[in-house]
Design a protein around this motif. Sequence first.
Motif, PDB file in Angstrom:
ATOM      1  N   SER A   1       0.834  -1.197   0.000  1.00  0.00           N
ATOM      2  CA  SER A   1       0.000   0.000   0.000  1.00  0.00           C
ATOM      3  C   SER A   1       0.868   1.246   0.000  1.00  0.00           C
ATOM      4  O   SER A   1       2.002   1.229   0.484  1.00  0.00           O
TER       5      SER A   1
ATOM      6  N   THR B   1      -2.989  -4.576   4.633  1.00  0.00           N
ATOM      7  CA  THR B   1      -2.163  -3.831   3.697  1.00  0.00           C
ATOM      8  C   THR B   1      -0.961  -3.301   4.468  1.00  0.00           C
ATOM      9  O   THR B   1      -1.049  -3.044   5.663  1.00  0.00           O
TER      10      THR B   1
ATOM     11  N   GLU C   1      -9.642  -4.287  -6.014  1.00  0.00           N
ATOM     12  CA  GLU C   1      -9.865  -4.756  -7.384  1.00  0.00           C
ATOM     13  C   GLU C   1     -11.287  -5.283  -7.489  1.00  0.00           C
ATOM     14  O   GLU C   1     -11.701  -6.155  -6.722  1.00  0.00           O
TER      15      GLU C   1
ATOM     16  N   HIS D   1      -7.060 -10.849  -9.269  1.00  0.00           N
ATOM     17  CA  HIS D   1      -5.681 -10.540  -9.639  1.00  0.00           C
ATOM     18  C   HIS D   1      -5.224  -9.231  -9.004  1.00  0.00           C
ATOM     19  O   HIS D   1      -5.843  -8.186  -9.194  1.00  0.00           O
ATOM     20  N   ALA D   2      -4.143  -9.317  -8.254  1.00  0.00           N
ATOM     21  CA  ALA D   2      -3.485  -8.135  -7.720  1.00  0.00           C
ATOM     22  C   ALA D   2      -2.439  -7.691  -8.737  1.00  0.00           C
ATOM     23  O   ALA D   2      -2.327  -8.263  -9.821  1.00  0.00           O
ATOM     24  N   SER D   3      -1.652  -6.687  -8.396  1.00  0.00           N
ATOM     25  CA  SER D   3      -0.712  -6.135  -9.365  1.00  0.00           C
ATOM     26  C   SER D   3       0.387  -7.120  -9.759  1.00  0.00           C
ATOM     27  O   SER D   3       0.879  -7.092 -10.878  1.00  0.00           O
ATOM     28  N   ASN D   4       0.787  -8.011  -8.831  1.00  0.00           N
ATOM     29  CA  ASN D   4       1.895  -8.906  -9.164  1.00  0.00           C
ATOM     30  C   ASN D   4       1.650 -10.363  -8.791  1.00  0.00           C
ATOM     31  O   ASN D   4       2.572 -11.177  -8.827  1.00  0.00           O
TER      32      ASN D   4
ATOM     33  N   THR E   1      -1.895 -13.416  -7.722  1.00  0.00           N
ATOM     34  CA  THR E   1      -3.323 -13.701  -7.728  1.00  0.00           C
ATOM     35  C   THR E   1      -3.730 -14.307  -6.397  1.00  0.00           C
ATOM     36  O   THR E   1      -2.974 -15.087  -5.811  1.00  0.00           O
TER      37      THR E   1
END
Length: 199
Positions: A3, A59, A106, A119-122, A124
Amino acid sequence: MGSHDTKSDHEAFVKAGISAGQILDFGRDFETPSGEKARMDFSLAFAADLRSPDFFGFTCERINVPKADRSNLIGHENSVVSIKSVVLTEPNPTDFQYLFQELINEREVDAHSFGMDIHASNSTVSVLTHEGFEGVFGVHIHGTMRGLIARAVIFGTTNLIAVREKLSTSNIKFTEHLGRIIVAPAKGQGAYFAFEAVP
């Protein structure tokens, strides 16, 4: 989840009714191998669903963390380069869709017959039924208890052969299922470690 603003995360969790307590701020002093002193500080905001009391998400905001050469921390003999997925189980995965949408920030959810993926940025987050977990990992889960249970971490590796060799020379037992190398939880740990090829 990483975060840039845990204060805003906390406020969003409170508004959504999933806050799991106050923000936790902590830090520590450290010294580099060259003798340089610095301080690292962190801030955590927590989220949870009372229907799953054993699972907390959070986070993490890194504050004043100095730049450093991390190459020795991210280079691995087994050629692992990423965490592809964190896998949990729950008899009705989409019951917890809202929690993960808020935690990951998301809205898009891939629902399928085995459960759901967000799906997160890098990586799942996958929440699977018990049958879905057996289909993916070849492992049968006993019981029908409700609630999110962390079951596995899937690591991405550029060389599955290196993984096999490293596990074999370390006398670590493993199985293979659907192209993945799977290591059962060590005593006192609850998660399977799986390795999957990535380009």
